[in-house]
Each structure stands twice: as C-alpha cells, then as structure tokens.
Design an enzyme around this catalytic site. Sequence first.
Site, PDB file in Angstrom:
ATOM      1  N   SER A  73       0.857  -0.982  -0.006  1.00 56.41           N
ATOM      2  CA  SER A  73       0.193   0.060   0.062  1.00 56.41           C
ATOM      3  C   SER A  73       0.783   1.204  -0.106  1.00 56.41           C
ATOM      4  CB  SER A  73      -0.667   0.236   1.012  1.00 56.41           C
ATOM      5  OG  SER A  73      -2.009   0.864   1.007  1.00 56.41           O
ATOM      6  N   ASP A  74       0.196   2.355  -0.621  1.00 56.93           N
ATOM      7  CA  ASP A  74       1.009   3.538  -0.574  1.00 56.93           C
ATOM      8  C   ASP A  74       0.072   4.731  -0.588  1.00 56.93           C
ATOM      9  OD1 ASP A  74       3.857   4.660  -0.949  1.00 56.93           O
ATOM     10  OD2 ASP A  74       2.683   5.727  -2.343  1.00 56.93           O
ATOM     11  N   GLN A  75       0.561   5.818   0.037  1.00 55.68           N
ATOM     12  CA  GLN A  75      -0.606   7.080  -0.104  1.00 55.68           C
ATOM     13  C   GLN A  75       0.457   8.180  -0.228  1.00 55.68           C
ATOM     14  OE1 GLN A  75      -1.770   9.087   3.892  1.00 55.68           O
ATOM     15  NE2 GLN A  75      -3.549   7.864   3.565  1.00 55.68           N
ATOM     16  N   ALA A 110      -3.416   3.636  -2.520  1.00 56.98           N
ATOM     17  CA  ALA A 110      -3.314   2.896  -3.294  1.00 56.98           C
ATOM     18  C   ALA A 110      -3.112   1.149  -2.556  1.00 56.98           C
ATOM     19  CB  ALA A 110      -2.201   2.813  -4.493  1.00 56.98           C
TER      20      ALA A 110
END
Length: 202
Positions: A73-75, A110
């Site tokens: 996950s990435d933000q 994401a």
Amino acid sequence: MSNSNTPQIILASSSAYRKELLSRLQLPFISISPEIDETPNPNEQPEETAIRLAQEKAEAVGLTNPNAIIIGSDQVATLNGAQIGKPGNHDTALAQLKTMRGKTVIFHTALCVLDNRTSHQIQIANCQTLVQVRDLSDTELDAYLHIEKPYDCAGSAKNEGLGIALLQSVQSDDPTALTGLPLIALTSMLRNLNVTFFNSAH
C-alpha cells in the site's frame, strides 16, 4: 499460524499505522519492509505514483516469498494537484499545514494484493479521500505539531490521533484509507482469494 486454512499473509510495510489496521482483521500476518525507492517519477500523476509504489512494494517482497499473499500500500497526498510528501521535520510540517489550511487535500491510498502462490495474480485499487482542513491560526498549528510530532505522515497530521481536530470534514468510501490501508477494499480482495473471516478457530 492459528488456522491451517489461512495462507501466509505478508504486509509489505514497516509502518506501525498499517500494521495496526491489518491486525483489526484478526488474520495471522508478518511484516517485511520492501526497501524500495519511493521517489515519484517525472510528470507522474499522484494516483499513478501511489499505485506504482503499492505494486512495487508487494512485488519486491514477493521476490523472496513465493508462497504468500502479499499486501502493498502507498499513500500520496495532493493539494491543487501537487504532491505533498512526508515533512520530516517541524519547520516543513508547519509550512505544509499553513498551505493546507482552509483547503481541500486529496489523499490517494493505493492497494495492491499479490497472490504469489500459483498464478501471480495482482489486484489493485486506489481509494480517494477528500479532506477539508480547518482554517486555523499559526499558533494552533505550531502547538499541534509540538504535541503530536507527525513528521512521518504525508500532510503533517495524524487523523487517528489529535490531528482529527485539524479537519473540517472527510469524504471517502473507506474510512480506513486515510490512515494508510483501505480495509474495505482489502477484505474484498482477500475474499477473491478465498481468505475467510470470522473463523471460530482464530
């Protein structure tokens, strides 16, 4: 593993926030830091950066874990289309908050779930959260930063802590996305891989 029917699940992250979120699902998992370069590519749109990095994190951990389900996950936070990174220190954080106050910040969170057991199946989602920031004084913003020190957070605030007092409103289909791991999307993806929840054996 407390349930033999549950596949090995790996969180491709060292983030304490994401570990706490994933633990809510009461599934056994381990965390492995993906050790990738998180620099945005030139002319890359914020949602593209978030999706690419989420997938790269999952695939990096997948290289050495062939029989697991891997969660990346990435933000990326954006203001007026420009990416807002993690401040790293007090002065940068204060400058960020001054720029954001009274405005709407869009967070792209994401998610990539990689089934590395047989098919190398990849599922991807981008959860968007619109955050309206209160128009607060320099003194209040400075005081907040000294209390919570959110220097490792994109947008310079911890919404799961005192930072919620900086916010006017939050709009999202997934309330956990803003903290860094969209659990509604994640549970849908895990169900697609026949991971079961609510097992009495847990």
